[in-house]
Design a protein around this motif. Sequence first.
Motif, PDB file in Angstrom:
ATOM      1  N   PHE A   1      35.428  56.357  24.185  1.00 29.96           N
ATOM      2  CA  PHE A   1      35.853  54.851  24.297  1.00 29.96           C
ATOM      3  C   PHE A   1      34.529  54.085  23.886  1.00 29.96           C
ATOM      4  O   PHE A   1      34.506  53.045  23.130  1.00 29.96           O
ATOM      5  N   ILE A   2      33.437  54.196  24.547  1.00 30.41           N
ATOM      6  CA  ILE A   2      32.268  53.613  24.512  1.00 30.41           C
ATOM      7  C   ILE A   2      31.729  53.515  23.114  1.00 30.41           C
ATOM      8  O   ILE A   2      31.145  52.704  22.668  1.00 30.41           O
ATOM      9  N   THR A   3      31.753  54.722  22.635  1.00 30.27           N
ATOM     10  CA  THR A   3      31.087  54.737  21.306  1.00 30.27           C
ATOM     11  C   THR A   3      31.828  53.993  20.215  1.00 30.27           C
ATOM     12  O   THR A   3      31.230  53.297  19.387  1.00 30.27           O
ATOM     13  N   VAL A   4      33.202  54.182  20.378  1.00 29.92           N
ATOM     14  CA  VAL A   4      34.086  53.355  19.419  1.00 29.92           C
ATOM     15  C   VAL A   4      33.956  52.010  19.668  1.00 29.92           C
ATOM     16  O   VAL A   4      33.693  51.130  18.629  1.00 29.92           O
ATOM     17  N   ILE A   5      33.902  51.415  21.000  1.00 29.62           N
ATOM     18  CA  ILE A   5      33.573  50.085  21.111  1.00 29.62           C
ATOM     19  C   ILE A   5      32.398  49.333  20.842  1.00 29.62           C
ATOM     20  O   ILE A   5      32.251  48.462  20.174  1.00 29.62           O
ATOM     21  N   ASP A   6      31.301  50.106  21.021  1.00 36.31           N
ATOM     22  CA  ASP A   6      29.766  50.067  20.320  1.00 36.31           C
ATOM     23  C   ASP A   6      29.983  49.819  18.852  1.00 36.31           C
ATOM     24  O   ASP A   6      29.316  48.860  18.166  1.00 36.31           O
ATOM     25  N   ALA A   7      30.680  50.782  18.085  1.00 37.19           N
ATOM     26  CA  ALA A   7      30.518  50.642  16.672  1.00 37.19           C
ATOM     27  C   ALA A   7      31.566  49.535  16.216  1.00 37.19           C
ATOM     28  O   ALA A   7      30.951  48.989  15.097  1.00 37.19           O
ATOM     29  N   HIS A   8      32.503  49.152  16.862  1.00 37.97           N
ATOM     30  CA  HIS A   8      33.163  48.220  16.329  1.00 37.97           C
ATOM     31  C   HIS A   8      32.499  46.745  16.666  1.00 37.97           C
ATOM     32  O   HIS A   8      32.493  45.815  15.696  1.00 37.97           O
TER      33      HIS A   8
END
Length: 412
Positions: free
Chosen positions: A340-347
């Motif tokens: 979740f955190i990785t995806v949010i950061d990338a977005h």
Amino acid sequence: MRQGNIVKLVALVLLVATTVALSIKPLVDPVKGIPLGLDLRGGVHLVLQAEPNKNGVPITNADMDKAKAIIAKRVNDLGVSEPIVQADYNNKRIIVDLAGVTDPDKAVDILKTTAKLTFRDTQGNVLLQGDELTDAKGGQDPTNAGGFVVNLTFSTDGAKKFADLTTKYLGQQIGIYLDEKLLTNPKVDTPVLNGQAYINGYATLEAAANHAVLMRSGSLPVSMSIAEKRQVGASLGVDSLNKSIHAGIYSLIFIFLYMLVFYRLPGVVADFSLIVYALIVLWAFWSFRVVLTLPGIAGFILSIGIAVDFNIIIYERVKEEIRAGKSIRAGVESGFSRAFITVIDAHVTTLIAAITLYIFGSGSVKGFALTLGIGIIVSLFTAITFTRQVLRWTVGINPKMKTFWFGVRGDA
């Protein structure tokens, strides 16, 4: 529980399939569908150069802003779909893209005309400026003499001035000029007290309507000349659009196959989510009237790749959890939570880049940034919520399925 998940998945598939079938026609409708830009639809690209003032007064940025606003209003009054009007302050130019224009010469004449309206006596003295106008519309001659007129409506102050003017010059002629050109020279038969007047002598309604556009939008603060006029043929736009569509289809096919081969059952879910993602993005383009250009299509295709990349990040996390000995159900939940955190950061970082491009870019750069930004926001929804829920339902059909279906060797 198992039957309930099957029913949910079947209902969802049918809903998406029906939505896709019903969406094709409205989205591609040439009039009401997603608007196409100059490079796809054809039209005319204009560069209007501000001419130096005869009295030597420099052209300011405020002059350029006013000229841009007036030209934009004229374009809108002409009924041009989704025009692009930009100001180049350094070179004192106004850049205009008019998609779908069939008579570029008429558009050019209307846009570059200074449109200074004046009322003068027989000696040529200015009695009233056109700045007091609030509206101007083409219409039929109210005297039933045939021909067409421009109906004028004055502001409160303008109506009083015009009433005083027509009272003072009763029985005399008042010339009405547009950019020093005499439009008509009527005789005042009766004072005009209600702020309503008209200019007659037009042979066609189109001619009257074109002059009404100029009067309604106001006069340009500077004279304009044509520095560049480039016409884009509709056939070139169609060819560009077809090539873009083919590129998008080939990309989707490759992505679908890649996800199926490497991620198997989650790959099927990802492909299905990708269809939903594309559908939501296209409807967002339609709702917000995003003008689709070649760079915009490039931004859309890039956002598809980003959406798939987010699914890959999540699925790799899921595979790691399953390899660590967790069940498929637990692996899915844990994998999504850890990613979740990785995806949010990338977005967020990609969205910041898109916003920066949109704020500081212009023209096609803005189109690229806008489609990319919309794609990123929608992909966040599909990756975190939609894909996760569909995968839960899929696992719920058979929680004891082999890990092979998740791209992991051996049984959990």
